[in-house]
Design an enzyme around this catalytic site. Structure first.
Site, PDB file in Angstrom:
ATOM      1  N   CYS A 218      47.913 -40.093  -6.646  1.00 14.81           N
ATOM      2  CA  CYS A 218      46.964 -41.047  -6.050  1.00 14.81           C
ATOM      3  C   CYS A 218      47.629 -42.022  -5.078  1.00 14.81           C
ATOM      4  O   CYS A 218      46.955 -42.633  -4.251  1.00 14.81           O
ATOM      5  CB  CYS A 218      46.239 -41.830  -7.137  1.00 14.81           C
ATOM      6  SG  CYS A 218      45.356 -40.797  -8.292  1.00 14.81           S
TER       7      CYS A 218
ATOM      8  N   ASN B  49      37.206 -41.712  -8.725  1.00 16.35           N
ATOM      9  CA  ASN B  49      38.608 -41.681  -8.296  1.00 16.35           C
ATOM     10  C   ASN B  49      38.870 -40.367  -7.552  1.00 16.35           C
ATOM     11  O   ASN B  49      38.906 -39.303  -8.153  1.00 16.35           O
ATOM     12  CB  ASN B  49      39.489 -41.799  -9.544  1.00 16.35           C
ATOM     13  CG  ASN B  49      40.968 -41.767  -9.227  1.00 16.35           C
ATOM     14  OD1 ASN B  49      41.379 -41.416  -8.124  1.00 16.35           O
ATOM     15  ND2 ASN B  49      41.782 -42.137 -10.202  1.00 16.35           N
TER      16      ASN B  49
ATOM     17  N   HIS C 197      43.402 -48.468  -4.097  1.00 13.71           N
ATOM     18  CA  HIS C 197      43.044 -47.177  -4.690  1.00 13.71           C
ATOM     19  C   HIS C 197      41.868 -47.399  -5.643  1.00 13.71           C
ATOM     20  O   HIS C 197      41.860 -48.326  -6.447  1.00 13.71           O
ATOM     21  CB  HIS C 197      44.255 -46.631  -5.447  1.00 13.71           C
ATOM     22  CG  HIS C 197      43.954 -45.432  -6.280  1.00 13.71           C
ATOM     23  ND1 HIS C 197      43.197 -44.381  -5.822  1.00 13.71           N
ATOM     24  CD2 HIS C 197      44.299 -45.124  -7.566  1.00 13.71           C
ATOM     25  CE1 HIS C 197      43.094 -43.470  -6.777  1.00 13.71           C
ATOM     26  NE2 HIS C 197      43.753 -43.901  -7.839  1.00 13.71           N
TER      27      HIS C 197
HETATM   28  O1  UT7 Z   1      44.606 -42.706 -10.426  1.00 11.80           O
HETATM   29  C1  UT7 Z   1      44.998 -42.999 -11.722  1.00 11.80           C
HETATM   30  C2  UT7 Z   1      44.007 -42.394 -12.685  1.00 11.80           C
HETATM   31  N1  UT7 Z   1      43.884 -42.987 -13.991  1.00 11.80           N
HETATM   32  C3  UT7 Z   1      43.364 -44.209 -14.236  1.00 11.80           C
HETATM   33  O2  UT7 Z   1      43.111 -45.002 -13.397  1.00 11.80           O
HETATM   34  C4  UT7 Z   1      43.091 -44.500 -15.697  1.00 11.80           C
HETATM   35  C5  UT7 Z   1      43.263 -45.948 -16.066  1.00 11.80           C
HETATM   36  N2  UT7 Z   1      42.607 -46.208 -17.347  1.00 11.80           N
HETATM   37  C6  UT7 Z   1      41.279 -46.420 -17.430  1.00 11.80           C
HETATM   38  O3  UT7 Z   1      40.596 -46.461 -16.410  1.00 11.80           O
HETATM   39  C7  UT7 Z   1      40.681 -46.691 -18.780  1.00 11.80           C
HETATM   40  O4  UT7 Z   1      41.699 -46.730 -19.750  1.00 11.80           O
HETATM   41  C8  UT7 Z   1      39.606 -45.635 -19.224  1.00 11.80           C
HETATM   42  C9  UT7 Z   1      38.368 -45.778 -18.364  1.00 11.80           C
HETATM   43  C10 UT7 Z   1      40.185 -44.218 -19.083  1.00 11.80           C
HETATM   44  C11 UT7 Z   1      39.216 -45.851 -20.680  1.00 11.80           C
HETATM   45  O5  UT7 Z   1      38.729 -47.171 -20.842  1.00 11.80           O
HETATM   46  P1  UT7 Z   1      39.284 -48.078 -22.037  1.00 11.80           P
HETATM   47  O6  UT7 Z   1      38.530 -49.340 -21.991  1.00 11.80           O
HETATM   48  O7  UT7 Z   1      40.771 -48.147 -21.897  1.00 11.80           O
HETATM   49  O8  UT7 Z   1      38.843 -47.247 -23.303  1.00 11.80           O
HETATM   50  P2  UT7 Z   1      39.761 -46.702 -24.482  1.00 11.80           P
HETATM   51  O9  UT7 Z   1      40.591 -45.572 -24.045  1.00 11.80           O
HETATM   52  O10 UT7 Z   1      40.418 -47.871 -25.167  1.00 11.80           O
HETATM   53  O11 UT7 Z   1      38.667 -46.142 -25.467  1.00 11.80           O
HETATM   54  C12 UT7 Z   1      37.737 -47.012 -26.132  1.00 11.80           C
HETATM   55  C13 UT7 Z   1      36.748 -46.148 -26.883  1.00 11.80           C
HETATM   56  C14 UT7 Z   1      37.382 -45.033 -27.700  1.00 11.80           C
HETATM   57  O12 UT7 Z   1      36.629 -44.868 -28.898  1.00 11.80           O
HETATM   58  P3  UT7 Z   1      37.128 -45.519 -30.272  1.00 11.80           P
HETATM   59  O13 UT7 Z   1      38.438 -44.870 -30.556  1.00 11.80           O
HETATM   60  O14 UT7 Z   1      37.225 -46.976 -30.014  1.00 11.80           O
HETATM   61  O15 UT7 Z   1      36.040 -45.126 -31.202  1.00 11.80           O
HETATM   62  C15 UT7 Z   1      37.201 -43.821 -26.854  1.00 11.80           C
HETATM   63  O16 UT7 Z   1      37.150 -42.616 -27.611  1.00 11.80           O
HETATM   64  O17 UT7 Z   1      35.886 -45.490 -25.925  1.00 11.80           O
HETATM   65  C16 UT7 Z   1      35.874 -44.089 -26.234  1.00 11.80           C
HETATM   66  N3  UT7 Z   1      35.625 -43.362 -24.995  1.00 11.80           N
HETATM   67  C17 UT7 Z   1      34.393 -43.128 -24.516  1.00 11.80           C
HETATM   68  N4  UT7 Z   1      33.178 -43.441 -25.000  1.00 11.80           N
HETATM   69  C18 UT7 Z   1      32.121 -43.068 -24.276  1.00 11.80           C
HETATM   70  C19 UT7 Z   1      36.532 -42.845 -24.112  1.00 11.80           C
HETATM   71  N5  UT7 Z   1      35.889 -42.263 -23.091  1.00 11.80           N
HETATM   72  C20 UT7 Z   1      34.567 -42.434 -23.326  1.00 11.80           C
HETATM   73  C21 UT7 Z   1      33.425 -42.056 -22.618  1.00 11.80           C
HETATM   74  N6  UT7 Z   1      32.205 -42.405 -23.125  1.00 11.80           N
HETATM   75  N7  UT7 Z   1      33.466 -41.376 -21.435  1.00 11.80           N
END
Ligand code: UT7
Length: 366
Positions: free
Chosen positions: A112, A282, A252
């Protein structure tokens, strides 16, 4: 001193739209979760007739038309991508085949962060007098490598391409400073196993092998806020400017919360930060040049304004630079006997010159 002004720009995204409602039908997620955690509402995904090459060529044609140049007049094509249509040959050669011309061509791989890396490499060729006109493209079709059963990654990515044309200028235009960095040890937080030369062996050893994008979202999130904030601040300082001199930050487009947090870290009001994440998600290396093209179309910046481009991505990698917008100091030499035109950034004709008595004349920019 020579600079590498941006004289043309363009973007292209596939027609097919994948909304959050579509994703609700594919994985256990909700529009509310996706919007509140990422800011994304829809993204564009490639169809059977689209490719990294077709998107790149479409963006490039727009950029060339804006610069009033033909592919024959381009000396070098640099494509930033982590999803080339083939590993042999380079994506840049495939794009050249599509556009025509005989430009030198190579790819830059920094995920990216790739477009800002490629822009800095390409600018050096112009600044050092090696090439006069360079086409720089950021393009990715990551949705072809996303696991649509993994809700933590499949909601994030879209496809697209963006392009710019660089031309030599004797005024400070184009990239004024560059900050590039990488933390290779962080590769395990965002990667796709088995897209490379180790695949055959891995595939034989692990029949269940799934070559999809793997990500530790929280780790990448923390890294991204720090890396984008610090790299942008350093780029501004290296250009001898302060954020008061900056018209717009073009980051980005990965996650609205990352962009907001980076802007807070820089003490920058959100009105000065461009975002189109809600419509494209993204798009990896395409995200910064697409954002640049759309931001320009709003008329929010003009000749002489300073922009900050900043990105982060797999690697882990990061890249930032200050770009001074506009084409002041760009000169085009009219071939003997020919007629030449200089255009401004909006594609408007600003000067025309004709060669007399077999001698070339120069048509200066604004
Ligand atoms: O170009 C670089 C590309 N990568 C990035 O930019 C990624 C950077 N990271 C992020 O953008 C965020 O970490 C995410 C959007 C990927 C995730 O958001 P988060 O606030 O960090 O969520 P998390 O990983 O802490 O997950 C919180 C909860 C989890 O459930 P539990 O364990 O709390 O029950 C996940 O399983 O949200 C759950 N979860 C979802 N729920 C509904 C993860 N993805 C989803 C989803 N829908 N799509």
């Amino acid at each position: 001193m020579r600079y590498a002004a941006i004289t043309g720009w363009g973007m292209s995204v596939p027609e097919r739209v994948l909304t959050n409602a579509d994703l609700e039908r594919m994985v256990d997620t909700s529009d509310e979760w996706i919007v509140s955690r990422t800011g994304i509402r829809e993204r564009r995904v490639v169809g059977p007739d689209d490719s990294t090459t077709s998107l790149s060529a479409a963006a490039a044609r727009q950029a060339l038309a804006r610069a009033d140049l033909t592919p024959d007049e381009i000396d070098l094509i640099v494509v930033a991508t982590c999803t080339p249509d083939q590993f042999v040959v380079s994506e840049a050669c495939l794009v050249q085949a599509e556009l025509g011309g005989r430009a030198a061509a190579f790819d830059v791989g920094a995920a990216c962060s790739g477009f800002v890396y490629a822009l800095s490499v390409a600018s050096l060729f112009v600044q050092h007098g090696i090439h006069e006109r360079v086409l720089v493209i950021g393009a990715d079709t990551l949705t072809r490598f996303v696991d649509y059963t993994d809700r933590s990654t499949c909601i994030l990515f879209g496809d697209g391409a963006g392009a710019v044309v660089l031309e030599a200028s004797d005024e400070p235009r184009g990239l004024l400073s560059t900050v590039l960095g990488a933390d290779g040890a962080g590769n395990r937080h965002l990667y796709a196993p088995g897209w490379g030369a180790v695949v055959p062996e891995s595939a034989a050893l692990f029949p269940e092998f799934r070559p999809y994008l793997q990500m530790n979202g929280q780790e990448v999130f923390r890294f991204a806020v720090r890396a984008m904030g610090d790299a942008a601040a350093e780029a501004v300082e290296r250009a001898g400017l302060g954020f008061g001199d900056v018209e717009m930050l073009i980051p980005h487009q990965a996650n609205a919360r990352i962009i907001d947090a980076a802007a807070r870290r820089l003490d920058l009001p959100l009105e000065k930060v461009w975002s189109n994440l809600d419509r494209y998600g993204n798009t990896s290396a395409a995200s910064v040049p697409i954002a640049l093209a759309e931001a320009e179309a709003t008329g929010r910046f003009a000749e002489g304004d300073n922009l900050v481009l900043v990105a982060f991505g797999a690697g882990l990698s990061w890249a930032a630079g200050v770009v001074r917008w506009g084409i002041a100091g760009v000169k085009r030499t009219v071939p003997p006997g020919g007629v030449g035109t200089a255009v401004d950034g909006g594609g408007r004709r600003i000067a025309t010159g004709a060669a007399a008595n077999g001698r070339a004349v120069e048509v200066a920019g604004v």
